[in-house]
Design a protein around this motif. Structure first.
Motif, PDB file in Angstrom:
ATOM      1  N   HIS A 289      12.070  15.416  10.205  1.00  0.00           N
ATOM      2  CA  HIS A 289      12.354  14.008  10.507  1.00  0.00           C
ATOM      3  C   HIS A 289      12.792  13.164   9.322  1.00  0.00           C
ATOM      4  CE1 HIS A 289      10.973  14.486  14.591  1.00  0.00           C
ATOM      5  NE2 HIS A 289       9.830  15.001  14.176  1.00  0.00           N
ATOM      6  N   MET A 290      12.676  13.665   8.099  1.00  0.00           N
ATOM      7  CA  MET A 290      13.087  12.871   6.945  1.00  0.00           C
ATOM      8  C   MET A 290      14.594  12.824   6.797  1.00  0.00           C
ATOM      9  SD  MET A 290      10.927  13.087   3.460  1.00  0.00           S
ATOM     10  CE  MET A 290      12.463  12.522   2.727  1.00  0.00           C
ATOM     11  N   THR A 291      15.109  11.705   6.308  1.00  0.00           N
ATOM     12  CA  THR A 291      16.522  11.588   5.963  1.00  0.00           C
ATOM     13  C   THR A 291      16.633  11.120   4.513  1.00  0.00           C
ATOM     14  OG1 THR A 291      16.581   9.324   6.826  1.00  0.00           O
ATOM     15  CG2 THR A 291      17.232  11.087   8.328  1.00  0.00           C
ATOM     16  N   ASP A 292      17.760  11.420   3.896  1.00  0.00           N
ATOM     17  CA  ASP A 292      17.969  11.057   2.493  1.00  0.00           C
ATOM     18  C   ASP A 292      17.775   9.562   2.272  1.00  0.00           C
ATOM     19  OD1 ASP A 292      18.471  13.609   1.744  1.00  0.00           O
ATOM     20  OD2 ASP A 292      20.648  13.417   1.673  1.00  0.00           O
ATOM     21  N   GLY A 293      17.134   9.233   1.145  1.00  0.00           N
ATOM     22  CA  GLY A 293      17.008   7.839   0.739  1.00  0.00           C
ATOM     23  C   GLY A 293      15.824   7.106   1.320  1.00  0.00           C
ATOM     24  N   MET A 294      15.017   7.767   2.126  1.00  0.00           N
ATOM     25  CA  MET A 294      13.846   7.104   2.707  1.00  0.00           C
ATOM     26  C   MET A 294      12.847   6.695   1.625  1.00  0.00           C
ATOM     27  SD  MET A 294      12.629   9.021   6.203  1.00  0.00           S
ATOM     28  CE  MET A 294      13.196   8.431   7.803  1.00  0.00           C
ATOM     29  N   ARG A 295      12.114   5.608   1.893  1.00  0.00           N
ATOM     30  CA  ARG A 295      10.941   5.250   1.115  1.00  0.00           C
ATOM     31  C   ARG A 295       9.723   5.795   1.849  1.00  0.00           C
ATOM     32  NH1 ARG A 295      11.878  -1.034   1.230  1.00  0.00           N
ATOM     33  NH2 ARG A 295      12.435  -0.353   3.343  1.00  0.00           N
ATOM     34  N   VAL A 296       8.806   6.407   1.099  1.00  0.00           N
ATOM     35  CA  VAL A 296       7.700   7.148   1.722  1.00  0.00           C
ATOM     36  C   VAL A 296       6.381   6.760   1.073  1.00  0.00           C
ATOM     37  CG1 VAL A 296       6.717   9.458   2.111  1.00  0.00           C
ATOM     38  CG2 VAL A 296       9.191   9.097   2.308  1.00  0.00           C
ATOM     39  N   MET A 297       5.329   6.611   1.902  1.00  0.00           N
ATOM     40  CA  MET A 297       3.969   6.513   1.387  1.00  0.00           C
ATOM     41  C   MET A 297       3.178   7.732   1.833  1.00  0.00           C
ATOM     42  SD  MET A 297       2.344   2.705   1.214  1.00  0.00           S
ATOM     43  CE  MET A 297       2.451   2.306   2.947  1.00  0.00           C
ATOM     44  N   ASP A 298       2.460   8.349   0.881  1.00  0.00           N
ATOM     45  CA  ASP A 298       1.594   9.495   1.156  1.00  0.00           C
ATOM     46  C   ASP A 298       0.154   9.040   0.950  1.00  0.00           C
ATOM     47  OD1 ASP A 298       0.325  11.930   1.370  1.00  0.00           O
ATOM     48  OD2 ASP A 298       1.075  12.734  -0.532  1.00  0.00           O
ATOM     49  N   VAL A 299      -0.571   8.875   2.048  1.00  0.00           N
ATOM     50  CA  VAL A 299      -1.931   8.333   2.006  1.00  0.00           C
ATOM     51  C   VAL A 299      -2.935   9.486   1.989  1.00  0.00           C
ATOM     52  CG1 VAL A 299      -3.592   6.834   3.148  1.00  0.00           C
ATOM     53  CG2 VAL A 299      -1.143   6.313   3.298  1.00  0.00           C
ATOM     54  N   GLY A 300      -3.732   9.565   0.916  1.00  0.00           N
ATOM     55  CA  GLY A 300      -4.642  10.693   0.729  1.00  0.00           C
ATOM     56  C   GLY A 300      -3.880  11.876   0.188  1.00  0.00           C
ATOM     57  N   THR A 301      -3.213  11.688  -0.939  1.00  0.00           N
ATOM     58  CA  THR A 301      -2.221  12.662  -1.420  1.00  0.00           C
ATOM     59  C   THR A 301      -2.813  13.985  -1.859  1.00  0.00           C
ATOM     60  OG1 THR A 301      -0.251  12.873  -2.818  1.00  0.00           O
ATOM     61  CG2 THR A 301      -2.212  11.891  -3.838  1.00  0.00           C
TER      62      THR A 301
ATOM     63  N   MET B 151       3.597  -0.441  -0.183  1.00  0.00           N
ATOM     64  CA  MET B 151       4.984  -0.852  -0.282  1.00  0.00           C
ATOM     65  C   MET B 151       5.657  -0.697   1.082  1.00  0.00           C
ATOM     66  SD  MET B 151       6.938   2.337  -2.153  1.00  0.00           S
ATOM     67  CE  MET B 151       7.389   3.793  -1.184  1.00  0.00           C
ATOM     68  N   PRO B 152       6.743  -1.432   1.320  1.00  0.00           N
ATOM     69  CA  PRO B 152       7.499  -1.222   2.549  1.00  0.00           C
ATOM     70  C   PRO B 152       8.084   0.195   2.537  1.00  0.00           C
ATOM     71  CG  PRO B 152       8.179  -3.235   1.430  1.00  0.00           C
ATOM     72  CD  PRO B 152       7.330  -2.481   0.471  1.00  0.00           C
TER      73      PRO B 152
ATOM     74  N   GLY C 146      -3.516   0.615  12.337  1.00  0.00           N
ATOM     75  CA  GLY C 146      -3.140  -0.798  12.429  1.00  0.00           C
ATOM     76  C   GLY C 146      -2.609  -1.354  11.120  1.00  0.00           C
ATOM     77  N   PRO C 147      -3.387  -1.250  10.025  1.00  0.00           N
ATOM     78  CA  PRO C 147      -2.892  -1.747   8.734  1.00  0.00           C
ATOM     79  C   PRO C 147      -1.560  -1.132   8.312  1.00  0.00           C
ATOM     80  CG  PRO C 147      -5.243  -1.319   8.602  1.00  0.00           C
ATOM     81  CD  PRO C 147      -4.798  -0.828   9.936  1.00  0.00           C
ATOM     82  N   MET C 148      -1.314   0.106   8.681  1.00  0.00           N
ATOM     83  CA  MET C 148      -0.078   0.767   8.270  1.00  0.00           C
ATOM     84  C   MET C 148       1.153   0.111   8.892  1.00  0.00           C
ATOM     85  SD  MET C 148       1.089   3.264   6.413  1.00  0.00           S
ATOM     86  CE  MET C 148      -0.133   4.572   6.240  1.00  0.00           C
ATOM     87  N   THR C 149       1.014  -0.509  10.062  1.00  0.00           N
ATOM     88  CA  THR C 149       2.178  -1.136  10.696  1.00  0.00           C
ATOM     89  C   THR C 149       2.752  -2.265   9.841  1.00  0.00           C
ATOM     90  OG1 THR C 149       0.798  -2.703  11.966  1.00  0.00           O
ATOM     91  CG2 THR C 149       1.335  -0.590  13.016  1.00  0.00           C
ATOM     92  N   ARG C 150       1.921  -2.846   8.979  1.00  0.00           N
ATOM     93  CA  ARG C 150       2.399  -3.939   8.114  1.00  0.00           C
ATOM     94  C   ARG C 150       3.340  -3.438   7.031  1.00  0.00           C
ATOM     95  NH1 ARG C 150      -3.241  -5.450   8.397  1.00  0.00           N
ATOM     96  NH2 ARG C 150      -3.577  -4.764   6.246  1.00  0.00           N
ATOM     97  N   HIS C 151       3.251  -2.151   6.717  1.00  0.00           N
ATOM     98  CA  HIS C 151       4.064  -1.588   5.642  1.00  0.00           C
ATOM     99  C   HIS C 151       5.239  -0.762   6.162  1.00  0.00           C
ATOM    100  CE1 HIS C 151       0.712  -2.925   3.248  1.00  0.00           C
ATOM    101  NE2 HIS C 151      -0.107  -2.103   3.868  1.00  0.00           N
ATOM    102  N   LEU C 152       5.106  -0.215   7.364  1.00  0.00           N
ATOM    103  CA  LEU C 152       6.193   0.570   7.956  1.00  0.00           C
ATOM    104  C   LEU C 152       7.269  -0.352   8.510  1.00  0.00           C
ATOM    105  CD1 LEU C 152       4.625   3.501  10.029  1.00  0.00           C
ATOM    106  CD2 LEU C 152       6.321   3.698   8.203  1.00  0.00           C
ATOM    107  N   GLU C 153       8.511  -0.028   8.216  1.00  0.00           N
ATOM    108  CA  GLU C 153       9.609  -0.782   8.804  1.00  0.00           C
ATOM    109  C   GLU C 153       9.632  -0.558  10.321  1.00  0.00           C
ATOM    110  OE1 GLU C 153      11.421  -2.864   7.294  1.00  0.00           O
ATOM    111  OE2 GLU C 153      11.064  -2.421   5.188  1.00  0.00           O
ATOM    112  N   LYS C 154      10.306  -1.463  11.049  1.00  0.00           N
ATOM    113  CA  LYS C 154      10.473  -1.286  12.485  1.00  0.00           C
ATOM    114  C   LYS C 154      11.131   0.064  12.742  1.00  0.00           C
ATOM    115  CE  LYS C 154      10.691  -2.982  16.801  1.00  0.00           C
ATOM    116  NZ  LYS C 154      11.114  -1.803  17.526  1.00  0.00           N
TER     117      LYS C 154
END
Length: 316
Positions: free
Chosen positions: A174-186, A242-243, A261-269
């Motif tokens: 599902h990843m595409t080039d140039g995405m911004r990513v957060m890894d929670v619990g890395t 980060m967004p 819930g909190p993650m929705t504030r950082h994930l783009e639509k």
């Protein structure tokens, strides 16, 4: 130096809690020996061909959690504390099967426990392009291989466990080039590194455990992805974020429910949330929490007793 190796017989469900308990009691390292972490050689898959088949043959039927303690005057007291805590676990009604919680112990030398687990950890493939290679192993990469060099140390995440493996498959899909990513619990940083190899441009890797962050930073540097990956200590609710267009959380079901819930504030639509570490019995609980937070289910895969889910953020 002499060490006391203490092994607790448990189950897949109970292994992480037992490992955490051993670390709290002063273990310098732990290892979970679980047959379900290893692919069945009779069922061809995407990465068994690069694995040492002797591993499965030599593994015990029970799940064993091993911890190593310095052989000093305090070790007997530690053992007594462990027995007391395990008795308490056995009497708890929290929906987890801890198994027998029997204890084995033996005396070992430095070189015995520090190197033994490395024998069977060989390079292996996940998905079409990702290859995980231990730092101490040789591997001749194919033209389109994306090789991740990894020394997991005492941090969770080698890629062999179903939960990590499924996250990597979903990232590749599902990843595409140039995405911004957060890894929670890395943990070891393996998913952040995989995201970088797959073309993410900006990755924030977070872990609450300073030891995990140290290991993850070393692995990020080892793989030459420092420009893309930042590793920080903290948790999503209280620390840096980060967004992003994609977030991945390979943790446990209860934590995913809390963070959805909190993650929705950082994930783009329409951003993606990939989550794993979900035992089958907890899948509906995660689904309910995600749907309530405004997500839609996008993809689902399962391996053994574990499930990984990919959601689309529809909350904005």
């Amino acid at each position: 130096m002499q060490w006391r190796e203490i092994s607790v017989h448990t189950t897949t469900e109970g292994a992480d809690m037992i490992s955490g308990l051993l670390m709290e009691l002063g273990a310098v390292g732990t290892e979970i020996v679980d047959r379900s972490d290893v692919p069945d050689p009779d069922k061809p898959g995407v990465y068994w061909e690069l694995y040492d088949k002797k591993l499965l043959e030599n593994m015990p039927e029970d799940v064993l959690v091993k911890g190593w303690f310095e052989q000093d005057s305090d070790v007997e007291e530690t053992l007594a504390q462990l027995r007391e805590q395990l008795d308490m676990y056995a009497g708890m009604d929290i929906g987890l099967d801890f198994g027998s919680l029997a204890i084995d112990q033996e005396h070992v030398k430095d070189e015995d426990w520090a190197e033994e687990w490395k024998k069977y950890y060989k390079p292996f493939r996940i998905g079409s392009h990702l290859v995980v290679k231990p730092t101490w192993e040789e591997y001749s990469a194919q033209a389109d291989d994306l090789v991740i060099e990894l020394d997991p140390g005492m941090a969770f995440g080698t890629g062999t466990h179903e939960t990590t493996n499924m996250c990597m498959q979903l990232l590749e899909k599902h990843m595409t080039d140039g995405m911004r990513v957060m890894d929670v619990g890395t943990g070891s940083g393996i998913l952040a590194i995989a995201a970088a190899k797959l073309g993410a441009k900006d990755i924030l890797a977070i872990d609450i455990d300073p030891d995990a962050v140290k290991v993850a930073k070393e692995n990020v540097e080892l793989n030459g992805v420092n420009e893309q990956v930042r590793v920080v200590v903290g948790d999503l609710c209280k620390s840096e974020a980060m967004p992003c267009e994609l977030a991945v959380a390979n943790i446990v079901a209860d934590a995913i429910c809390m963070l959805a819930g909190p993650m929705t504030r950082h994930l783009e639509k329409d951003g993606l949330l990939i989550c794993s570490g979900i035992i089958r019995e907890k899948e509906q609980q995660v689904m309910d929490a995600a749907l309530e937070a405004g997500y839609k289910l996008h993809d689902r895969i399962e391996k053994g007793e574990w499930v990984a889910l990919c959601f689309i953020n529809g909350a904005k």
